[in-house]
Each structure stands twice: as structure tokens, then as C-alpha cells.
Scaffold this active site. Structure first.
Site, PDB file in Angstrom:
ATOM      1  N   ASP A  26       0.848  -1.179   0.000  1.00  0.00           N
ATOM      2  CA  ASP A  26       0.000   0.000   0.000  1.00  0.00           C
ATOM      3  C   ASP A  26       0.899   1.249   0.000  1.00  0.00           C
ATOM      4  O   ASP A  26       1.849   1.321  -0.775  1.00  0.00           O
ATOM      5  CB  ASP A  26      -0.967  -0.051   1.198  1.00  0.00           C
ATOM      6  CG  ASP A  26      -2.098   0.957   1.103  1.00  0.00           C
ATOM      7  OD1 ASP A  26      -3.115   0.630   0.479  1.00  0.00           O
ATOM      8  OD2 ASP A  26      -1.962   2.075   1.629  1.00  0.00           O
ATOM      9  N   HIS A  38      -4.483  -7.866   1.137  1.00  0.00           N
ATOM     10  CA  HIS A  38      -3.801  -6.576   1.171  1.00  0.00           C
ATOM     11  C   HIS A  38      -2.993  -6.369   2.449  1.00  0.00           C
ATOM     12  O   HIS A  38      -1.928  -5.760   2.422  1.00  0.00           O
ATOM     13  CB  HIS A  38      -4.862  -5.482   1.044  1.00  0.00           C
ATOM     14  CG  HIS A  38      -4.330  -4.116   0.808  1.00  0.00           C
ATOM     15  ND1 HIS A  38      -3.756  -3.747  -0.390  1.00  0.00           N
ATOM     16  CD2 HIS A  38      -4.282  -3.011   1.602  1.00  0.00           C
ATOM     17  CE1 HIS A  38      -3.384  -2.480  -0.320  1.00  0.00           C
ATOM     18  NE2 HIS A  38      -3.689  -2.012   0.878  1.00  0.00           N
ATOM     19  N   TYR A  56      -3.430  11.083   0.919  1.00  0.00           N
ATOM     20  CA  TYR A  56      -3.946  10.906  -0.446  1.00  0.00           C
ATOM     21  C   TYR A  56      -3.956  12.235  -1.187  1.00  0.00           C
ATOM     22  O   TYR A  56      -3.551  12.303  -2.357  1.00  0.00           O
ATOM     23  CB  TYR A  56      -5.370  10.329  -0.401  1.00  0.00           C
ATOM     24  CG  TYR A  56      -5.423   8.850  -0.167  1.00  0.00           C
ATOM     25  CD1 TYR A  56      -5.647   7.960  -1.212  1.00  0.00           C
ATOM     26  CD2 TYR A  56      -5.228   8.320   1.105  1.00  0.00           C
ATOM     27  CE1 TYR A  56      -5.682   6.595  -1.009  1.00  0.00           C
ATOM     28  CE2 TYR A  56      -5.267   6.954   1.332  1.00  0.00           C
ATOM     29  CZ  TYR A  56      -5.494   6.097   0.267  1.00  0.00           C
ATOM     30  OH  TYR A  56      -5.513   4.744   0.482  1.00  0.00           O
TER      31      TYR A  56
END
Length: 394
Positions: free
Chosen positions: A188, A372, A317
């Protein structure tokens, strides 16, 4: 809602840290959970519109009545933790030195919406393999930082703090710890950050290992050229997945602050936002507790709550992928030797030919299970993979 306060120290000081949440914060949490205003849910909706209401009610009831945060803190405090500052940002990290004299330094970096709690089960096997059924020659000195803006590192203090900034901070941390050569691992955001570490200091990063890897098709006009049937099926699936599952990405990379008011004020809202990703991104066949226990889910969610970091975590982000900040170009190919473990339940399973345009791939393994949050879902597979890959870089 910071968990603790940090005294001002000299600029490069590294000071021991222990997490210790005031009981008043835990009491406040329980009161908020008891006062939750629940939205409606359509009959038969299940998880189609987002987190399923009855599952979240059950999780929040457990959170309020049975989950023991202070016991979780004791688990966190079982390994040595420290705080330092880099360029004005607080940086929390675990530093577990191996008893083995030939151990190599390993930086492992989490992502969103995870935290360093993902690594609790692998700290021991990685740092002291002889005590965990492994060989002494596979030992690591483990350094696991909390990305600034996440967990005990606390909220970031300035605009523009992106994944390259985090990488530079971690390179500085390794210098302060006295490590001149080391290996790195991430998934990630961690994958982007350790990649940037290798780009910034290829003379120090001996190799990198990723459990999520980027890349792009050699021929954008014919992206499926040269792919296997499995890879073509994945690319087709990913296009549909992105259309259905990328709402969080759009919000967090453009207007995270607006969302943060609700998530910072409501623990049920925070849990609903985070647990959906743990279900969707893991190898659980739609049953999130096949991959994680309630305690594991809540340890991670609670860490965001007590440190008040969901806003700054989402802000990464905006800073890294927001308007005017992201280019599809991957830049120059990274020549540092790279290994990749592809877990079947992950949301990004990049075809190898695409990844090789960006990385010097020397190891590529398709894992039998896991998703993940690899270290949390499959700690033994994760440990075995890192021991095997990094054995060639000691």
C-alpha cells in the site's frame, strides 16, 4: 485526542515511548458508542452500499462492552518504541534489535487504513527467528515506523507532506540509528514509500520487497498484449473494481477534511469507514472475521481514534495523489533489486511485465492465500517470504 504529549527535545533526539491512554478517552469513546445514531438500511442491501449496518452494530457493541484497549496497549508496549522529530514532524517507530550479531536492518512500512499494529505478530519471528522455529541466519533488526500522520506519529504539521517526504524522513531515521545499509519492505503506501527510499538512497537500500507493486502496460494502445489469461482476467476485473470501489480514493485525494469531521467525532462512523476496506481488500470471501478477529480490527481502528489521526492519514492521499500532484508516469526504472509477493486477495495484482518497466524484478512469487494486509492476515507466510528473499542480500 492525542494519546500522549511529547516534550520538546533536541532536534535529533530519540526518546523511548510507551502508549498510555487516559481512561477519560476510553470512557468518552464508550459514551459516544452508546449514543450512536444509526442510519437506515434497505432490506437485502447487505454490503452493496457500504458497511453493513447489523455487522457494524455488532462490532461496536463488542467495542463498547468487551474490547480491552489497555490489554492491547500492553501488547503494543511489549516491543521497544521510540519517538523522534524529522523536519518538524513527529515520528514514532518500533526498533527491535535482534540478539543475532549478523542480523540485517529491515524497515517495514504499513499503509492505509492500517498501522504498525499489522506487524505485531511478525516482530518476534523476524528479529529472533531461533525462538520462533527459524534459523539464526535469518535474523533482522526490525524498524517499523508509523507514517507521519498515522497513529502515534500524530497529525502532520504542514502542507505538502507526501510519500516522498515520508521516505526522506525514514532515510533520516536510519541515519540516526546508525544503519548505513539496510533492506526495506512495504505494501500500500508502504510500497510507494520504500520505493522512494530506494530512489533517494540506492547506495544504502540493498534491496526492496513489496507485497503490492505498481506498473503500467508497455503499449498503452494495447494494454493486454503479452499477458497470460490470468493476467487478462485480472485487468478486466480491476477495471470493474475501480468503477465500483474507488469512492474513498476520490474523496480522500480531493476533500478529506470534509469527511474527517464525521470520522473524528463518531467512533461508529470511523469503524464503518475502515472495516469496509478490511473486508474488501482481504482474502476473506466476504466474511471479514475469517481474516481478522474483532480485536485485531479494533486495535487498528482504536489507534486512529485515540490519536485523532484519521484526517491526517486521509490527507496523505491529497498530498500524494491530489489535484496536480500525480502523474501516471513511473519515472526512471528503479535498479535496486526488487522482490514481489502477490497475494491472491489483494486489490492490485499488477502483471509482471508491467511491473518490470518500473522495477528491477529479481523475485516474483504468487502466494497461496492472503490479501492486502499481508503481515496481519498471513504472518507465517509473510515471515517465510521475507526470510527467503532477503537471504540473498545479507
Amino acid at each position: 485526542m492525542r494519546e500522549t504529549t511529547h516534550a520538546h527535545h533536541s532536534r535529533n533526539a530519540i526518546v523511548p515511548f510507551q502508549c498510555a491512554t487516559p481512561q477519560a478517552i476510553v470512557d468518552d469513546l464508550r459514551e459516544r458508542l452508546a449514543r450512536t445514531r444509526w442510519p437506515d438500511q434497505l432490506d437485502g442491501a447487505e454490503w452493496d452500499y457500504g458497511t453493513e449496518r447489523e455487522y457494524l452494530r455488532e462490532l461496536c457493541a463488542y467495542w463498547a462492552d468487551q474490547f480491552d484497549w489497555h490489554a492491547a496497549e500492553a501488547r503494543f508496549n511489549a516491543y521497544p518504541q521510540y519517538m523522534t522529530q524529522v523536519d518538524g514532524e513527529n515520528l514514532h517507530f518500533y526498533h527491535i534489535r535482534s540478539p543475532e550479531p549478523d542480523a540485517i536492518p529491515l524497515v517495514i512500512v504499513h499503509g492505509y487504513p492500517g498501522s504498525v499494529t499489522e506487524f505485531l505478530e511478525v516482530f518476534g519471528p523476524l528479529s529472533d527467528p531461533a525462538r520462533h522455529g527459524g534459523s539464526r541466519r535469518d535474523a533482522f533488526h526490525v524498524i517499523a515506523p508509523s507514517i507521519p500522520g498515522y497513529g502515534w506519529s500524530g497529525p502532520t504539521q504542514r502542507q505538502g507532506f507526501d510519500t516522498n517526504s515520508a521516505a526522506a524522513a525514514f532515510v533520516t531515521l536510519m541515519e540516526r540509528l546508525g544503519y548505513s545499509r539496510y533492506v526495506v519492505q512495504g505494501g500500500d503506501w508502504g510500497a510507494r514509500i520504500v520505493t522512494a527510499m530506494a530512489e533517494q538512497r540506492p547506495d544504502r537500500v540493498a534491496s526492496i520487497h513489496l507485497n503490492m507493486i505498481g506498473g503500467s502496460p508497455p503499449d498503452p494502445n494495447d494494454p493486454l498484449a503479452g499477458l497470460t489469461d490470468d493476467e487478462i482476467a485480472y485487468v478486466t476485473w480491476k477495471k470493474a473494481y475501480d468503477a465500483r470501489e474507488s469512492g474513498y480514493y476520490a474523496i480522500q485525494s480531493t476533500k478529506p477534511q470534509s469527511l474527517a469531521y464525521g470520522l473524528t467525532d463518531s467512533p461508529a462512523g470511523l469503524a464503518g469507514w475502515i472495516v469496509e476496506k478490511f473486508r474488501t481488500w482481504s482474502d476473506c470471501d466476504g466474511e471479514v472475521e475469517r481474516a481478522f478477529s474483532k480485536d485485531q480490527l479494533l486495535e487498528n481502528i482504536m489507534l486512529y481514534w485515540v490519536t485523532g489521526t484519521i484526517n491526517s492519514a486521509m490527507r496523505l492521499y491529497y498530498e500524494s495523489l491530489g489535484p496536480g500532484r500525480f502523474s501516471a508516469s513511473l519515472g526512471e526504472r528503479l535498479m535496486v533489486p526488487t522482490g514481489h509477493a502477490q497475494f491472491p486477495g489483494d486489490i492490485r495484482r499488477t502483471p509482471r511485465a508491467w511491473a518490470e518497466r518500473a522495477y528491477n524484478i529479481v523475485h516474483w512469487k504468487r502466494m497461496p492465500q492472503g490479501g492486502h494486509f499481508a503481515a496481519l492476515e498471513q504472518p507465517q507466510l509473510f515471515v517465510d517470504e521475507l526470510r527467503g528473499f532477503f537471504s540473498g542480500f545479507r
